[in-house]
Design a protein around this motif. Structure first.
Motif, PDB file in Angstrom:
ATOM      1  N   GLY A 165     -13.091   2.858   4.218  1.00 31.60           N
ATOM      2  CA  GLY A 165     -12.001   3.302   4.732  1.00 31.60           C
ATOM      3  C   GLY A 165     -11.302   4.443   4.094  1.00 31.60           C
ATOM      4  N   THR A 173     -10.082   0.507   3.364  1.00 28.67           N
ATOM      5  CA  THR A 173     -10.648  -0.863   3.379  1.00 28.67           C
ATOM      6  C   THR A 173      -9.986  -1.746   2.568  1.00 28.67           C
ATOM      7  N   HIS A 237     -12.245   3.778   9.506  1.00 27.13           N
ATOM      8  CA  HIS A 237     -10.701   3.204   9.623  1.00 27.13           C
ATOM      9  C   HIS A 237     -10.440   1.948   9.003  1.00 27.13           C
TER      10      HIS A 237
END
Length: 263
Positions: A165, A173, A237
């Motif tokens: 992420g 993340t 994301h």
């Protein structure tokens, strides 16, 4: 990428002496030492007896000095024997410090991985491990290295390219220790994020944070610009992106409740 949230980008994945005991000294040749000590003691005793008969204080002082000298000589001889026969614990009891960081460096794994990175192929040009042979297999995700390591103890069984992420935009993340959850599937698509992926496996929040393939459009075709980031930078994301074959193998083989450490 997750099932409920937003688009794609890169993010980071968090995973997760010696001393010695001084041995009692063993004195060798103690019989010789005792004989020497006894002889010295006998001489001192004889000298003291003569001094007493003569009533001469000076002779008594000499006898005492002789006795002290004999004792010192005996002690010195014992010390020499000890020095010659003893082995210092510091030379024999050293124990190597245990390895505490199981993650290999980028240089250590470079010669094992396919180069250049090809998101359409497995990360290593060798068979994936048989998970049934490694009941304690666990997963280490390294955000700085953008790698996923399949581990048994401190041994790396297999290394996968990854994209985690994007921490720079607040979509990193999650770091910590997790476990593979029961939710997994062959594909998904998120209209809000305008992207999806194949072969997803949940590790946090039951379908929100996933391991999955590089991203796809709604029609199932891969988003090439995003796939090109695999193993090179944070891009998602919050999910952990893998190559197409790695994601499929992961989905098909990594067992429920397998430990995941992300750091």
């Amino acid at each position: 990428m997750n099932l409920k949230s937003i688009g794609f980008g890169v993010a980071a994945v968090a995973v997760v002496i010696g001393g010695g005991v001084f041995a009692s000294r063993t004195y060798l040749n103690t019989s010789a030492s005792d004989a020497h000590s006894a002889t010295s003691s006998s001489k001192a005793s004889s000298s003291s007896s003569v001094a007493a008969k003569q009533g001469n204080d000076k002779e008594k002082e000499k006898a005492a000095a002789a006795s002290s000298s004999a004792a010192a000589s005996s002690t010195a001889n014992e010390a020499k024997k000890d020095s010659a026969t003893d082995t210092p614990a510091s030379k024999t009891d050293k124990v190597a410090a245990p390895q505490t960081d199981p993650t290999p460096t980028a240089a250590e794994t470079a010669n094992k991985l396919r180069s250049p990175i090809n998101w359409r192929l497995s990360s290593e040009d060798k068979p994936y491990p048989d998970v049934n042979k490694y009941p304690n297999l666990w997963i280490h995700v390294s955000i700085p290295q953008q790698r996923v390591f399949l581990m048994t103890g401190n041994t790396v069984l297999y290394t996968m390219y990854a994209s985690t992420g994007m921490e720079s935009v607040g979509a990193g993340t999650p770091r910590g220790t997790f476990h593979i959850q029961k939710e997994r599937g062959l594909s998904f698509y998120n209209p809000t994020a305008q992207g999806g992926a194949y072969n997803w496996t949940s590790f946090k929040d039951h379908g929100v944070f996933l391991f999955h393939s590089v991203p796809i459009y709604e029609n199932g075709q891969y988003i090439l610009s995003e796939a090109a980031k695999l193993g090179k930078q944070e891009a998602s994301h919050g999910c952990i992106r893998l190559s197409v074959p790695d994601a499929k193998w992961f989905h098909d083989n990594i067992k429920y409740d397998t430990k995941v450490v992300i750091d």
